[in-house]
Design a protein around this motif. Sequence first.
Motif, PDB file in Angstrom:
ATOM      1  N   ASN A  80       0.835  -1.197   0.000  1.00  0.00           N
ATOM      2  CA  ASN A  80       0.000   0.000   0.000  1.00  0.00           C
ATOM      3  C   ASN A  80       0.870   1.246   0.000  1.00  0.00           C
ATOM      4  O   ASN A  80       2.029   1.222   0.411  1.00  0.00           O
ATOM      5  N   VAL A  81       0.309   2.334  -0.505  1.00  0.00           N
ATOM      6  CA  VAL A  81       0.991   3.620  -0.542  1.00  0.00           C
ATOM      7  C   VAL A  81       0.464   4.471   0.603  1.00  0.00           C
ATOM      8  O   VAL A  81      -0.747   4.650   0.757  1.00  0.00           O
ATOM      9  N   SER A 138       5.747  13.437  -1.511  1.00  0.00           N
ATOM     10  CA  SER A 138       6.566  12.307  -1.063  1.00  0.00           C
ATOM     11  C   SER A 138       5.714  11.261  -0.349  1.00  0.00           C
ATOM     12  O   SER A 138       4.958  11.588   0.564  1.00  0.00           O
ATOM     13  N   TRP A 139       5.887  10.013  -0.772  1.00  0.00           N
ATOM     14  CA  TRP A 139       5.076   8.919  -0.247  1.00  0.00           C
ATOM     15  C   TRP A 139       5.962   7.702   0.016  1.00  0.00           C
ATOM     16  O   TRP A 139       7.058   7.593  -0.521  1.00  0.00           O
ATOM     17  N   HIS A 140       5.444   6.780   0.827  1.00  0.00           N
ATOM     18  CA  HIS A 140       6.096   5.504   1.091  1.00  0.00           C
ATOM     19  C   HIS A 140       5.232   4.385   0.527  1.00  0.00           C
ATOM     20  O   HIS A 140       4.036   4.311   0.834  1.00  0.00           O
ATOM     21  N   GLN A 141       5.813   3.536  -0.310  1.00  0.00           N
ATOM     22  CA  GLN A 141       5.124   2.328  -0.751  1.00  0.00           C
ATOM     23  C   GLN A 141       5.606   1.192   0.144  1.00  0.00           C
ATOM     24  O   GLN A 141       6.763   0.787   0.077  1.00  0.00           O
ATOM     25  N   LEU A 155       9.151   7.360  -2.458  1.00  0.00           N
ATOM     26  CA  LEU A 155       8.823   7.873  -3.790  1.00  0.00           C
ATOM     27  C   LEU A 155       8.482   9.351  -3.742  1.00  0.00           C
ATOM     28  O   LEU A 155       7.850   9.817  -2.794  1.00  0.00           O
ATOM     29  N   ASP A 156       8.895  10.064  -4.769  1.00  0.00           N
ATOM     30  CA  ASP A 156       8.417  11.423  -5.016  1.00  0.00           C
ATOM     31  C   ASP A 156       7.498  11.361  -6.226  1.00  0.00           C
ATOM     32  O   ASP A 156       7.941  10.988  -7.324  1.00  0.00           O
ATOM     33  N   LEU A 157       6.223  11.688  -6.005  1.00  0.00           N
ATOM     34  CA  LEU A 157       5.247  11.684  -7.093  1.00  0.00           C
ATOM     35  C   LEU A 157       5.081  13.117  -7.593  1.00  0.00           C
ATOM     36  O   LEU A 157       4.646  13.989  -6.855  1.00  0.00           O
TER      37      LEU A 157
END
Length: 362
Positions: A80-81, A138-141, A155-157
């Motif tokens: 999950n993100v 900025s997110w974490h998968q 991740l940088d989206l």
Amino acid sequence: MTNSMLRFALQDTSVTRAVTANLMTGVLLTTLAQSLEKRHRKCHFDLLTEIHEAEYSNVKRPIDPKTKKLLEPAHRFEVNVEGDSISQAKFDLFVKYQTKVHKEDVSKWQQKDFKRFLCSGIKRSPADAKSPERKLGSWHQCYRLDGKLIAVAVLDLMPSGVSSVYIFYDPDYEQWEFGKLSAMREIALALEGLYQYYYMGYYIHSCQKMRYKAAFRPQCILDPESYTWDPLDGELTKKLDQRAYVSLSHDRKLAAEGLPESESQSQSKSTEAEPADAEINDEEMSLFDLHMPGVLTLDEVKRLDLDHTLLLVRGSFVHMNDLVGWERMPIDNPQSVKGIVAELAAALGPEVFENCAVVLFD
């Protein structure tokens, strides 16, 4: 048996045969469909289908012949993100990864260091990770097996693409090859989110741990001097095999001037590091002493307006020359504030640097 009873028996037999035939036809069609699906998947690779197939919610559950109920998978694999917030589980996993894979001392990392490194990136939108809106920031998968966190991809989206920043994982699951697995999942994320590009991050050709990135095609690498993109194919790969530093734009410039590429090679050789057993203090060595290709020289940096570089202090911007003693600070000393700012300018280049603000103090 009367005629009416005979007619009823014949009709009943016909119905039974018809139902049996329909059932057999249904079974045959189902078998045929499954066979065609297997044949299609064998000849055509569908990334989105394959990448999600192992997730708990998508795992096919066969029927138990005894209980006639669906069998549950032996394990629960979920991805999950979520926001790039810090947690104890993420920090513990990160420390385990850094100490086991990169052989770093456990004392090197504190939670505040980890937070600054990987948990305080670009502002996210929307705030809710479950929102159907397109994600930015900025997110974490996060990868979990039976509820246990086993890997995190940072991740940088961005509006134009998905950028891979870093990945850390539990070394006990190293055989899963998370570099390749995360890359495929991030490509799938880019496709599903309608992002135009996927950026795999830094690529060091001589680093075996990064070689897997070159297996993804088609792919381009950013030229360190012209900031144009070149295909990572035969020409570039061959030169990377021969030289530590390659800029195709630089090579083309030399060719246009009638100069051999050997000058580019000698430039690379002149910047080779000291022998492995030499004692080098990274904290005392200035970036400008390395004469690294693609990085601004000290003279070039001196021509930039470092005095009016923005410094963020407690939510407010000030100029560097507002700092006490700024004028007397040596620009070539990596331990001075001016030296740190100068090296940052040299690495980023003038166009990026003039649009940046510096954060030195928490």
